[in-house]
Design a protein around this motif. Sequence first.
Motif, PDB file in Angstrom:
ATOM      1  N   GLY A 167       0.802  -1.232   0.000  1.00  0.00           N
ATOM      2  CA  GLY A 167       0.000   0.000   0.000  1.00  0.00           C
ATOM      3  C   GLY A 167       0.825   1.268   0.000  1.00  0.00           C
ATOM      4  N   GLN A 168       0.575   2.137   0.997  1.00  0.00           N
ATOM      5  CA  GLN A 168       1.201   3.460   1.037  1.00  0.00           C
ATOM      6  C   GLN A 168       2.706   3.368   1.270  1.00  0.00           C
ATOM      7  N   PRO A 169       3.512   4.023   0.416  1.00  0.00           N
ATOM      8  CA  PRO A 169       4.970   3.842   0.497  1.00  0.00           C
ATOM      9  C   PRO A 169       5.688   4.859   1.387  1.00  0.00           C
ATOM     10  N   LEU A 170       6.120   4.435   2.553  1.00  0.00           N
ATOM     11  CA  LEU A 170       7.019   5.207   3.397  1.00  0.00           C
ATOM     12  C   LEU A 170       8.188   4.305   3.792  1.00  0.00           C
ATOM     13  N   GLN A 171       9.344   4.915   4.021  1.00  0.00           N
ATOM     14  CA  GLN A 171      10.560   4.141   4.269  1.00  0.00           C
ATOM     15  C   GLN A 171      10.415   3.210   5.472  1.00  0.00           C
ATOM     16  N   PHE A 172       9.934   3.743   6.596  1.00  0.00           N
ATOM     17  CA  PHE A 172       9.842   2.914   7.799  1.00  0.00           C
ATOM     18  C   PHE A 172       8.813   1.800   7.612  1.00  0.00           C
ATOM     19  N   HIS A 173       7.746   2.094   6.862  1.00  0.00           N
ATOM     20  CA  HIS A 173       6.763   1.061   6.577  1.00  0.00           C
ATOM     21  C   HIS A 173       7.393  -0.082   5.786  1.00  0.00           C
ATOM     22  N   TRP A 174       8.268   0.263   4.849  1.00  0.00           N
ATOM     23  CA  TRP A 174       8.914  -0.780   4.047  1.00  0.00           C
ATOM     24  C   TRP A 174       9.804  -1.660   4.918  1.00  0.00           C
ATOM     25  N   ILE A 175      10.431  -1.095   5.925  1.00  0.00           N
ATOM     26  CA  ILE A 175      11.230  -1.901   6.862  1.00  0.00           C
ATOM     27  C   ILE A 175      10.345  -2.926   7.563  1.00  0.00           C
ATOM     28  N   VAL A 176       9.153  -2.485   7.972  1.00  0.00           N
ATOM     29  CA  VAL A 176       8.215  -3.391   8.631  1.00  0.00           C
ATOM     30  C   VAL A 176       7.727  -4.459   7.660  1.00  0.00           C
ATOM     31  N   VAL A 177       7.450  -4.045   6.425  1.00  0.00           N
ATOM     32  CA  VAL A 177       6.978  -5.000   5.418  1.00  0.00           C
ATOM     33  C   VAL A 177       8.037  -6.061   5.151  1.00  0.00           C
ATOM     34  N   LYS A 178       9.294  -5.653   5.076  1.00  0.00           N
ATOM     35  CA  LYS A 178      10.361  -6.635   4.829  1.00  0.00           C
ATOM     36  C   LYS A 178      10.453  -7.648   5.963  1.00  0.00           C
ATOM     37  N   ARG A 179      10.203  -7.202   7.190  1.00  0.00           N
ATOM     38  CA  ARG A 179      10.189  -8.141   8.320  1.00  0.00           C
ATOM     39  C   ARG A 179       9.073  -9.177   8.140  1.00  0.00           C
ATOM     40  N   ILE A 180       7.917  -8.723   7.682  1.00  0.00           N
ATOM     41  CA  ILE A 180       6.801  -9.638   7.442  1.00  0.00           C
ATOM     42  C   ILE A 180       7.143 -10.618   6.326  1.00  0.00           C
ATOM     43  N   LEU A 181       7.769 -10.107   5.263  1.00  0.00           N
ATOM     44  CA  LEU A 181       8.139 -10.976   4.142  1.00  0.00           C
ATOM     45  C   LEU A 181       9.177 -12.007   4.557  1.00  0.00           C
ATOM     46  N   ARG A 182      10.103 -11.616   5.419  1.00  0.00           N
ATOM     47  CA  ARG A 182      11.096 -12.576   5.914  1.00  0.00           C
ATOM     48  C   ARG A 182      10.419 -13.667   6.739  1.00  0.00           C
ATOM     49  N   TYR A 183       9.402 -13.280   7.502  1.00  0.00           N
ATOM     50  CA  TYR A 183       8.648 -14.274   8.271  1.00  0.00           C
ATOM     51  C   TYR A 183       7.905 -15.224   7.331  1.00  0.00           C
ATOM     52  N   VAL A 184       7.250 -14.658   6.321  1.00  0.00           N
ATOM     53  CA  VAL A 184       6.494 -15.483   5.373  1.00  0.00           C
ATOM     54  C   VAL A 184       7.423 -16.437   4.625  1.00  0.00           C
ATOM     55  N   GLN A 185       8.599 -15.946   4.259  1.00  0.00           N
ATOM     56  CA  GLN A 185       9.559 -16.794   3.562  1.00  0.00           C
ATOM     57  C   GLN A 185       9.983 -17.979   4.432  1.00  0.00           C
ATOM     58  N   GLY A 186      10.170 -17.744   5.715  1.00  0.00           N
ATOM     59  CA  GLY A 186      10.611 -18.815   6.609  1.00  0.00           C
ATOM     60  C   GLY A 186       9.512 -19.779   7.004  1.00  0.00           C
TER      61      GLY A 186
END
Length: 365
Positions: A167-186
Amino acid sequence: MTASTNNKDVKDVKNFVWYPDSGATNHLTADPALIHNPMENFGSEWTWSRVPLPPHRKAIGCKWVFKIKQNPDGTVQSHAQQLISSLSFSFGLKQLGKLDYFLGINVKHLHDGSLHLNQSKYVKDFIERAHMHLAKTSSIPMANNYKLTKHDGQPFEDPTLYRSIVGQPLQFHWIVVKRILRYVQGTNTYGIHLKHAPSLVSLSTTTFCDVDWATGTDDRKSISGACLFLGPNSITWWSKKQNTVSKSSSEAKYRSLALATQELSWVESLLTELQLSYKTHMVLCDNLSTVIMTHNHVLHNRTKYIELDLFIVRDKIQAKTMHVNHIPSEFQTVDVLTKPLCTNKFLSLRRQLKVQEASVVQGVY
């Protein structure tokens, strides 16, 4: 391609077929020219040829369909005619074996007859689209000290990539999203484990509902969540931001309880339609004052803002189709859907939600 027809069908104008539509009249004056001309056109354009019916073959029945198209004022716009065939045929069905993939969901059949469902293929494609397939995995999707706002940080440099993910693109939000993606990948091999329910007893339904009160940093709205178990299996869960601001945690939790009750009503109607017997629904909430309110028929001033929600729940209780009981917070399964948690609690509640790795459950056959 060859076709066979019968001259009598073509010339006998009394045996026409008439199918009116929205733009057609209900009456037709048959004109032999309307029948002869199409046949002549077919022959002149080499559309088909008349041939004797081959032996051991069955002719397909044909009928003429006539239509008269009218203008809005009732005048005739055009005449239309069409030769149609009436087919009747049968075809064989192939046994495809056990279901193993459906609508993006992988289905694994276990030795005890239960099923394990996951979306590993979807997760893999999703992670690769985010260019995160080489990233280190995470055991939980979000740190328990994160608080996000709409205006937190600088705009993200690749808004197209971000919006394609969330959704809405902000730098800190992307950091949080990457954490979620790392969880999903694992956890891409994790899924829902569905077991057989006892066949000789009525089905039990248990719903956990909770709320994270005033958690929205920007608007102070609360996050509702619920999960519903049918027998031993979790069949639906959700979390969403409430539409209004609640003045107390009890008010927020009662709104969440009303939403869960509506979802439960849908499941109840489905079970009734399938003619499956079920026990009185059980709803579990970790807020004691909310549980007390469901059984208190006197409306107090502090409950006037949730009066409609009160009646939605109380109607079910008075009809004896639902019970609302208290549950300690450490066993509130739906907390995993409404708030960030520490690792140990998150993993414990995830197990209660019946999300398991395929290797943990019984072997596949």
